[in-house]
Scaffold this active site. Structure first.
Site, PDB file in Angstrom:
ATOM      1  N   LEU A   1       0.813  -1.237  -0.074  1.00 49.33           N
ATOM      2  CA  LEU A   1       0.138  -0.197  -0.084  1.00 49.33           C
ATOM      3  C   LEU A   1       0.857   1.224  -0.207  1.00 49.33           C
ATOM      4  O   LEU A   1       0.730   2.257  -0.655  1.00 49.33           O
ATOM      5  CB  LEU A   1      -0.807  -0.197   1.141  1.00 49.33           C
ATOM      6  CG  LEU A   1      -1.934   1.157   1.519  1.00 49.33           C
ATOM      7  CD1 LEU A   1      -2.680   1.263   0.593  1.00 49.33           C
ATOM      8  CD2 LEU A   1      -2.596   0.871   2.871  1.00 49.33           C
TER       9      LEU A   1
ATOM     10  N   GLN B   1       0.668   5.031  10.576  1.00 54.06           N
ATOM     11  CA  GLN B   1       0.662   3.419  10.870  1.00 54.06           C
ATOM     12  C   GLN B   1       1.015   3.152  12.125  1.00 54.06           C
ATOM     13  O   GLN B   1       1.818   3.648  12.512  1.00 54.06           O
ATOM     14  CB  GLN B   1       1.448   2.585   9.796  1.00 54.06           C
ATOM     15  CG  GLN B   1       1.376   1.158   9.900  1.00 54.06           C
ATOM     16  CD  GLN B   1       2.072   0.580   8.665  1.00 54.06           C
ATOM     17  OE1 GLN B   1       2.668   1.238   8.096  1.00 54.06           O
ATOM     18  NE2 GLN B   1       1.736  -1.036   8.471  1.00 54.06           N
TER      19      GLN B   1
ATOM     20  N   SER C   1       2.870   1.874  15.083  1.00 52.07           N
ATOM     21  CA  SER C   1       4.323   1.642  15.223  1.00 52.07           C
ATOM     22  C   SER C   1       4.485   0.277  15.962  1.00 52.07           C
ATOM     23  O   SER C   1       4.089  -0.095  16.904  1.00 52.07           O
ATOM     24  CB  SER C   1       4.805   2.692  15.963  1.00 52.07           C
ATOM     25  OG  SER C   1       6.160   2.524  16.484  1.00 52.07           O
ATOM     26  N   GLN C   2       5.426  -0.553  15.374  1.00 49.85           N
ATOM     27  CA  GLN C   2       5.795  -1.729  15.954  1.00 49.85           C
ATOM     28  C   GLN C   2       7.029  -1.506  16.926  1.00 49.85           C
ATOM     29  O   GLN C   2       7.274  -2.299  17.828  1.00 49.85           O
ATOM     30  CB  GLN C   2       6.251  -2.863  15.009  1.00 49.85           C
ATOM     31  CG  GLN C   2       5.114  -3.572  14.333  1.00 49.85           C
ATOM     32  CD  GLN C   2       5.520  -4.322  13.543  1.00 49.85           C
ATOM     33  OE1 GLN C   2       6.778  -4.572  13.024  1.00 49.85           O
ATOM     34  NE2 GLN C   2       4.848  -5.631  12.992  1.00 49.85           N
TER      35      GLN C   2
ATOM     36  N   ARG D   1      -8.056  11.417  -7.397  1.00 49.99           N
ATOM     37  CA  ARG D   1      -6.820  10.907  -8.227  1.00 49.99           C
ATOM     38  C   ARG D   1      -6.106   9.655  -7.964  1.00 49.99           C
ATOM     39  O   ARG D   1      -6.117   8.656  -8.536  1.00 49.99           O
ATOM     40  CB  ARG D   1      -5.913  11.992  -9.035  1.00 49.99           C
ATOM     41  CG  ARG D   1      -5.329  11.675 -10.167  1.00 49.99           C
ATOM     42  CD  ARG D   1      -4.440  12.816 -10.358  1.00 49.99           C
ATOM     43  NE  ARG D   1      -4.037  12.938 -11.840  1.00 49.99           N
ATOM     44  CZ  ARG D   1      -3.315  13.753 -12.517  1.00 49.99           C
ATOM     45  NH1 ARG D   1      -2.575  14.754 -11.689  1.00 49.99           N
ATOM     46  NH2 ARG D   1      -3.186  13.809 -13.730  1.00 49.99           N
TER      47      ARG D   1
ATOM     48  N   HIS E   1      -6.174   5.563  -8.925  1.00 52.57           N
ATOM     49  CA  HIS E   1      -4.909   4.659  -9.563  1.00 52.57           C
ATOM     50  C   HIS E   1      -4.907   3.312  -8.393  1.00 52.57           C
ATOM     51  O   HIS E   1      -4.642   2.515  -9.081  1.00 52.57           O
ATOM     52  CB  HIS E   1      -3.783   5.616  -9.524  1.00 52.57           C
ATOM     53  CG  HIS E   1      -2.605   4.985 -10.041  1.00 52.57           C
ATOM     54  ND1 HIS E   1      -2.607   4.429 -11.345  1.00 52.57           N
ATOM     55  CD2 HIS E   1      -1.447   4.638  -9.410  1.00 52.57           C
ATOM     56  CE1 HIS E   1      -1.471   4.012 -11.501  1.00 52.57           C
ATOM     57  NE2 HIS E   1      -0.736   4.115 -10.444  1.00 52.57           N
TER      58      HIS E   1
ATOM     59  N   ARG F   1      -4.640  -2.011  -7.887  1.00 49.43           N
ATOM     60  CA  ARG F   1      -4.517  -3.126  -6.784  1.00 49.43           C
ATOM     61  C   ARG F   1      -5.956  -3.988  -6.903  1.00 49.43           C
ATOM     62  O   ARG F   1      -6.314  -5.012  -6.349  1.00 49.43           O
ATOM     63  CB  ARG F   1      -4.797  -2.506  -5.127  1.00 49.43           C
ATOM     64  CG  ARG F   1      -3.319  -1.949  -5.325  1.00 49.43           C
ATOM     65  CD  ARG F   1      -2.024  -2.929  -5.368  1.00 49.43           C
ATOM     66  NE  ARG F   1      -0.756  -1.949  -5.327  1.00 49.43           N
ATOM     67  CZ  ARG F   1       0.481  -2.550  -5.243  1.00 49.43           C
ATOM     68  NH1 ARG F   1       0.618  -4.050  -5.341  1.00 49.43           N
ATOM     69  NH2 ARG F   1       1.496  -2.048  -5.257  1.00 49.43           N
TER      70      ARG F   1
END
Ligand SMILES: Cc1cc2nc3c(=O)[nH]c(=O)nc-3n(C[C@H](O)[C@H](O)[C@H](O)COP(=O)(O)OP(=O)(O)OC[C@H]3O[C@@H](n4cnc5c(N)ncnc54)[C@H](O)[C@@H]3O)c2cc1C
Length: 276
Positions: A112, A123, A125-126, A217, A221, A226
């Site tokens: 992604l 995202q 966080s690990q 846009r 895409h 995907r």
């Protein structure tokens, strides 16, 4: 044959969850003020977007280029399709949608975040978040396996995930014992050092959560790339879920996508107007 015994400790997820958390809006008073100040015909004569505010943003921005308010095409669907077919894609960048995705694997988010133009990401966080109670995402091909070799594939996955979870815990414990305390400014920094090392043994299947904002846009895409048959099943399934949401949110901006079912039962999506 390997037989997987369900473990209460391990959470295995098979479906992403998709939450649309932000969408565009128009300040019609400001639009009206702008039109009045410029001596242009008022709303709605100038803007014919009906109830779809996402399309209104496109129309207002596109008409500004030629100051064509109140002139030209009278049907908003026709107006948008003309922009799409002539690849006037930049006006679609004014409309943004923000999603939270959960129940997705780290392998999905690695694919992604390759989508750069027009996207913003935040995202889980690990390094900061303890993964001891983390979940694993079972790949669709493994999830659907039933009987014989399918059972075996599932058992192998479950065993690998359980082992990875256990190794993560053991590695974190070992590091907690071995890393000196006095070299860190704070307990938080030390915890981060432990988790950032322990995550090395987690698989691509580790579940993650991500906030993704993209303009139309960019989302078009993404869904085109995907949603294609060649894309990985997990991200393809997510792309189709995104398309389902965006088609209902903004039918004029995503209505040209057609959805088909493959012989294997998975779905694909393809736009009439490619890569605008
Ligand atoms: C089926 C499939 C298989 C794939 N396999 C692999 C693989 O094996 N290995 C791998 O590394 N990747 C792989 N990818 C990822 C792929 O190469 C792209 O990185 C990803 O799909 C993002 O596409 P994009 O660059 O077009 O998107 P975005 O980054 O969102 O860009 C959108 C568009 O903006 C323009 N653009 C963006 N950035 C620039 C730039 N810096 N310069 C000029 N133009 C730009 C381009 O026209 C681009 O298409 C795969 C993708 C798919 C769908």
């Amino acid at each position: 044959m390997l037989v997987w015994k369900e473990s209460a400790a391990m959470n295995v997820l098979s479906q992403p969850r998709v939450y649309l958390v932000s969408r565009p809006s128009v300040d019609w008073d400001q639009v009206a003020a702008f039109l009045e100040d410029e001596g242009l015909p008022p709303v709605p004569e100038s803007i014919r977007a009906g109830t779809d505010e996402s399309a209104a943003v496109i129309e207002i921005s596109a008409r500004l280029c030629y100051m064509s308010y109140g002139r030209g095409r009278r049907d908003i669907g026709d107006f948008v399709n003309n922009l799409l077919s002539s690849k006037d894609g930049s006006v679609f960048e004014h409309v943004n949608y923000g999603f939270v995705f959960t129940g997705v694997s780290r392998s999905l988010t690695h694919e992604l975040v390759r989508h750069r133009a027009g996207f913003a990401y935040s995202q889980r966080s690990q390094r900061y978040v303890d993964e001891s109670d983390g979940s694993f995402v079972i790949p669709p091909a493994v999830e659907r396996g039933e009987g014989g070799a399918g059972d075996e594939a599932r058992a192998i996955f479950m065993e690998a995930a359980a082992e990875a979870g256990e190794r993560y815990d053991r590695l974190a414990d070992a590091l907690d014992k071995s890393l000196p305390r006095d070299v860190f400014d704070s307990a938080r920094d030390r915890r981060k050092a432990i988790r950032q090392a322990a995550r090395a043994v987690l698989p691509n299947a580790a579940e993650t959560k991500i906030f993704v904002t993209g303009n139309v846009r960019a989302w078009r895409h993404f869904v085109e790339m995907r949603g294609a048959a060649t894309a990985d099943w997990e991200i393809r399934s997510l792309a189709l879920m995104v398309l389902d949401v965006l088609r209902s949110e903004a039918p004029l901006l995503f209505g040209d996508f057609s959805v088909d079912e493959m012989p294997d039962g998975t779905r694909t999506a393809a736009p009439m107007y490619s890569k605008v």
